[in-house]
Design an enzyme around this catalytic site. Structure first.
Site, PDB file in Angstrom:
ATOM      1  N   GLY A   1      10.171 -36.907 -24.435  1.00 55.78           N
ATOM      2  CA  GLY A   1       8.910 -37.147 -23.732  1.00 55.78           C
ATOM      3  C   GLY A   1       7.805 -36.376 -24.421  1.00 55.78           C
ATOM      4  O   GLY A   1       8.064 -35.392 -25.134  1.00 55.78           O
TER       5      GLY A   1
ATOM      6  N   GLN B   1      -0.110 -32.089 -25.363  1.00 58.43           N
ATOM      7  CA  GLN B   1       0.752 -31.493 -26.389  1.00 58.43           C
ATOM      8  C   GLN B   1       0.300 -31.823 -27.806  1.00 58.43           C
ATOM      9  O   GLN B   1       0.765 -31.220 -28.762  1.00 58.43           O
ATOM     10  CB  GLN B   1       2.208 -31.947 -26.208  1.00 58.43           C
ATOM     11  CG  GLN B   1       2.849 -31.393 -24.960  1.00 58.43           C
ATOM     12  CD  GLN B   1       4.294 -31.809 -24.870  1.00 58.43           C
ATOM     13  OE1 GLN B   1       4.599 -32.867 -24.349  1.00 58.43           O
ATOM     14  NE2 GLN B   1       5.191 -31.000 -25.400  1.00 58.43           N
TER      15      GLN B   1
ATOM     16  N   LEU C   1       8.894 -29.578 -26.621  1.00 56.54           N
ATOM     17  CA  LEU C   1       8.478 -29.608 -28.024  1.00 56.54           C
ATOM     18  C   LEU C   1       7.375 -28.585 -28.305  1.00 56.54           C
ATOM     19  O   LEU C   1       7.182 -28.186 -29.448  1.00 56.54           O
ATOM     20  CB  LEU C   1       7.995 -31.011 -28.414  1.00 56.54           C
ATOM     21  CG  LEU C   1       9.070 -32.107 -28.409  1.00 56.54           C
ATOM     22  CD1 LEU C   1       8.435 -33.466 -28.675  1.00 56.54           C
ATOM     23  CD2 LEU C   1      10.158 -31.816 -29.430  1.00 56.54           C
TER      24      LEU C   1
ATOM     25  N   GLU D   1       6.722 -34.030 -17.895  1.00 57.74           N
ATOM     26  CA  GLU D   1       5.531 -34.531 -18.592  1.00 57.74           C
ATOM     27  C   GLU D   1       4.303 -34.514 -17.681  1.00 57.74           C
ATOM     28  O   GLU D   1       3.205 -34.187 -18.116  1.00 57.74           O
ATOM     29  CB  GLU D   1       5.775 -35.942 -19.151  1.00 57.74           C
ATOM     30  CG  GLU D   1       6.919 -36.051 -20.161  1.00 57.74           C
ATOM     31  CD  GLU D   1       6.897 -35.005 -21.257  1.00 57.74           C
ATOM     32  OE1 GLU D   1       5.812 -34.536 -21.647  1.00 57.74           O
ATOM     33  OE2 GLU D   1       7.993 -34.629 -21.720  1.00 57.74           O
TER      34      GLU D   1
HETATM   35 ZN   LIG Z   1       7.069 -30.213 -22.636  1.00 56.90          ZN
END
Ligand SMILES: [Zn+2]
Length: 158
Positions: free
Chosen positions: A46, A51, A91, A133
């Site tokens: 995701g 991000q 991430l 998310e």
């Molecule tokens: Zn994340």
């Protein structure tokens, strides 16, 4: 294919609230395409627009199940049910995992890339991915709500 740069903690953009998308433009299509490319390239399940430094309420999710790639603009959780406790990573926070308590099932609503509203019921890991998310859109990281945060064992890193 265009990859965007994934921002990492402690970048302040990860702690800000993303804005709703008022109108779906070609730019949003490009954003969705690039987000999917970036997520797959990083082998994530995701990605939320903050991000990659974009404060818009846009997420992509693909947990490798029958849903495939899910793109959602302005996602909202309509219903939540049950509880699950499990490991999570991000991430934007490489090297750390955490045990995070999430709802076991959520019903989410949002827009697809054509501006059509749709709802989706997610359970288990997919439900976890959506909650993770959507948290990003509100500037919340898993490390802030985890019951326990720990380093990813070296042997399981890529
Ligand atoms: Zn994340």
């Amino acid at each position: 294919m265009a990859l965007r740069i994934i921002v990492h903690e402690p970048d302040p953009v990860l702690h800000q609230i993303a804005k709703e998308v008022p109108k779906i433009t070609p730019n949003i299509h490009k954003l969705l395409n690039d987000m999917a490319d970036t997520m797959y390239h990083a082998e994530g399940v995701g990605l939320a627009a903050p991000q990659i430094g974009i404060l818009k309420r846009v997420i992509v999710v693909d947990v490798g199940d029958e849903h495939g790639l899910i793109e959602m603009i302005n996602p909202v959780i309509l219903e939540k049910e049950g509880e699950q406790l499990g490991p999570e990573g991000c991430l934007s926070i490489p090297g750390l995992n955490g045990d995070v308590r999430r709802h076991q099932k959520v019903k989410v609503k949002g827009l697809d890339r054509n501006g059509n509203e749709f709802t989706l019921e997610a359970t288990d890991f997919l439900a976890r991915a959506f909650q993770h998310e959507i948290d990003h859109l509100n500037g919340v990281l898993f490390t802030e709500i985890a019951e326990r945060v720990y380093e990813v064992p070296r042997e399981s890193r890529d």
